[in-house]
Design an enzyme around this catalytic site. Structure first.
Site, mmCIF file in Angstrom:
data_model
loop_
_atom_site.group_PDB
_atom_site.id
_atom_site.type_symbol
_atom_site.label_atom_id
_atom_site.label_comp_id
_atom_site.label_asym_id
_atom_site.label_seq_id
_atom_site.Cartn_x
_atom_site.Cartn_y
_atom_site.Cartn_z
ATOM 1 N N ASP A 191 67.525 23.872 -33.730
ATOM 2 C CA ASP A 191 66.308 24.022 -34.524
ATOM 3 C C ASP A 191 66.575 25.074 -35.607
ATOM 4 O O ASP A 191 66.602 26.258 -35.320
ATOM 5 C CB ASP A 191 65.143 24.444 -33.616
ATOM 6 C CG ASP A 191 63.812 24.448 -34.368
ATOM 7 O OD1 ASP A 191 63.804 24.178 -35.582
ATOM 8 O OD2 ASP A 191 62.782 24.730 -33.723
ATOM 9 N N GLU A 231 56.866 18.865 -32.136
ATOM 10 C CA GLU A 231 57.213 20.214 -31.654
ATOM 11 C C GLU A 231 56.298 21.255 -32.256
ATOM 12 O O GLU A 231 55.887 22.212 -31.595
ATOM 13 C CB GLU A 231 58.681 20.528 -32.029
ATOM 14 C CG GLU A 231 59.200 21.861 -31.520
ATOM 15 C CD GLU A 231 59.086 23.021 -32.517
ATOM 16 O OE1 GLU A 231 59.473 24.129 -32.163
ATOM 17 O OE2 GLU A 231 58.587 22.811 -33.651
ATOM 18 N N GLU A 232 55.978 21.044 -33.533
ATOM 19 C CA GLU A 232 55.296 22.084 -34.313
ATOM 20 C C GLU A 232 53.857 22.344 -33.872
ATOM 21 O O GLU A 232 53.246 23.301 -34.317
ATOM 22 C CB GLU A 232 55.311 21.715 -35.808
ATOM 23 C CG GLU A 232 56.702 21.627 -36.429
ATOM 24 C CD GLU A 232 57.330 22.993 -36.678
ATOM 25 O OE1 GLU A 232 56.826 23.997 -36.163
ATOM 26 O OE2 GLU A 232 58.345 23.037 -37.398
ATOM 27 N N HIS A 280 63.783 18.933 -33.030
ATOM 28 C CA HIS A 280 62.523 18.258 -33.353
ATOM 29 C C HIS A 280 62.591 17.574 -34.701
ATOM 30 O O HIS A 280 63.235 18.044 -35.633
ATOM 31 C CB HIS A 280 61.331 19.211 -33.248
ATOM 32 C CG HIS A 280 61.255 20.308 -34.266
ATOM 33 N ND1 HIS A 280 60.602 20.179 -35.465
ATOM 34 C CD2 HIS A 280 61.731 21.576 -34.247
ATOM 35 C CE1 HIS A 280 60.674 21.320 -36.136
ATOM 36 N NE2 HIS A 280 61.359 22.190 -35.422
ATOM 37 N N HIS A 321 57.501 26.246 -42.653
ATOM 38 C CA HIS A 321 56.105 25.792 -42.603
ATOM 39 C C HIS A 321 55.401 25.947 -43.954
ATOM 40 O O HIS A 321 54.181 26.059 -44.010
ATOM 41 C CB HIS A 321 55.307 26.522 -41.508
ATOM 42 C CG HIS A 321 55.969 26.489 -40.162
ATOM 43 N ND1 HIS A 321 55.676 27.361 -39.159
ATOM 44 C CD2 HIS A 321 56.929 25.673 -39.666
ATOM 45 C CE1 HIS A 321 56.423 27.093 -38.094
ATOM 46 N NE2 HIS A 321 57.186 26.070 -38.385
#
Ligand code: BES
Ligand code: ZN
Length: 409
Positions: free
Chosen positions: A300, A272-273, A216, A377
């Site tokens: 990933d 994707e997130e 991603h 994140h």
């Protein structure tokens, strides 16, 4: 008001209002709909109304393994677009999971027969992996994450497609004047962000099978992206490292004039997130067109340096056992890596989108000793001494070995 659903214990989620036509399917339970407000209730029946931001905080805290649930990490979800799909997925999941214990068994996708070894493949793999250069990966990952070009790759940010176009352009430059290579952007229904698609046409026109590699291209800051889409979210390991790794694979293929027999496709997946949005639309399109996909590799997070840089793990949930076996053998034979396994515990990345449509996939994962999970994140997911491009280079080498194993003869 539309449905009850539980994220994972101790919370259940009840939708109280909805303005966004997107459903989320929690892998640990049922589905919930994107909404302005959610009513959540604990298992003891205490109820509370939270907004989406607070909901994301709860999802994020569910990321952490807890003393009471050391094996279970269940923040994952699929974003799905309609009620029917949400209830189908919820139903499937119910059949395969046990009450209050996430995902004891997982769908694997169809299992492909594995290719034969040969001496010429062996030589080709050795030739290609010797030319991988980790400093290229380091440069690409830095360019994508250091804030000099954009603060974030979040799908809802104003930079969402600057990022996609930049990545497409990097691939195009590497492709040079190869007539058998196409680089294009793929637009989506459920996100404004484009995915990047790079096709190397297979030389054997009688072979209609595809081999796919992807990762991603978006990033997210779980606390701030939702409130301020342009807020800083470097996503160096998650997942600029995957895109950098794939660019290096592609560079080697172009530099060595590699011509695959089967069609080889690289993807930088959008969004994707927020629930595997780009990859789900892409895998669905392959399924609708009844395309044959022989194997999918997902990259990933590939750069977090661990105590043992010669160790790699393979994800065993939502993946194909046969492809994972092939990747294990290739890692041991060509990379001199020791191999172990890990479970995400939920559909944690885009490989699960392919599995959802019954295509076989595999995913190598970082060997995490002190955990990179606490950085992802957040604004701390940057290129620093914890990230090691020579580790990511092993993922590039594995990808090249996989490509040769599947497409050389
Ligand atoms: N890179 C992570 C997934 C991951 C986490 C892989 C740990 C290997 C080890 C991915 O970008 C991610 O954040 N996934 C979400 C779920 C997704 C469906 C939104 C997650 O883990 O919460
Ligand atoms: Zn992530």
């Amino acid at each position: 008001m539309s449905r009850f659903s539980s994220l994972r214990h101790p919370f259940t989620v009840l939708i109280v209002a909805s303005i966004v036509p997107l459903y989320f399917y929690s892998n640990c339970s049922e589905s919930f709909k994107a909404a302005t407000e959610f009513e959540i209730s604990s298992q003891c029946g205490q109820k509370k109304v939270v907004n989406q931001h607070e909901l994301f905080k709860i999802i994020e805290s569910n990321h952490q393994k807890t003393a009471s649930h050391p094996q279970i990490r269940c923040p994952g979800f699929f974003a799905v677009i309609d009620d029917d799909e949400a209830s189908n997925l919820a139903h499937q999941q119910k059949l395969i999971s046990q009450a209050n214990n996430c995902n004891e068994q997982f769908p694997t996708g169809s299992e492909p027969t594995l290719p034969e070894n040969s001496q010429s493949k062996d030589q080709k793999i050795k030739e290609l992996i010797a030319t991988v250069e980790s400093n290229n990966i380091e440069t690409w990952v830095t360019e994508m994450s250091d804030g000099s070009q954009w603060p974030t790759r979040y799908h809802g940010s104003s930079y969402a497609n600057t990022v996609s176009s930049w990545i497409a352009n990097e691939f195009s430059e590497l492709a040079g004047d190869r007539q058998d290579v196409t680089v294009q952007l793929v637009s989506h229904s459920n996100t404004q962000q484009n995915s990047v698609e790079v096709i190397i046409q297979g030389s054997d026109s009688s072979n209609e099978e595809y081999i796919i590699l992807g990762g991603h291209l978006d990033s997210i800051h779980k606390q701030t992206s939702n409130l301020n889409p342009n807020s800083r979210s470097p996503g160096a390991d998650d997942n600029a490292s995957g895109i950098g790794t794939l660019l290096e694979v592609f560079r080697v293929l172009m530099a060595t004039h590699y011509v695959p027999k089967k069609t080889l496709v690289f993807y930088g997946y959008a969004a994707e997130e927020i629930g595997l949005v780009g990859s789900q639309e892409i895998a669905a399109a392959y399924a609708n067109a009844e395309k044959k996909v022989k194997g999918v590799m997902q990259i990933d997070m590939a750069m977090y340096s661990s105590a043992n840089p010669n160790s790699i793990q393979f994800v065993t949930d939502y993946t194909s056992a046969n492809l994972t076996q092939l990747a294990t053998t290739l890692s041991e034979n060509y990379l001199d890596m020791s191999v172990s396994t890990m479970r995400c515990g939920y559909a944690c990345s885009d490989h699960a989108s392919w599995t959802k449509y019954n295509y076989p996939s595999f995913m190598p994962a970082e060997h995490q000793v002190d955990s990179s999970i606490s950085r992802i994140h957040t604004t701390n997911d940057i290129v620093d001494s914890k990230l090691d491009a020579t580790y990511a280079a092993k993922f590039s080498q594995l990808a090249l070995a996989f490509i040769v194993a599947m497409t050389y003869e």
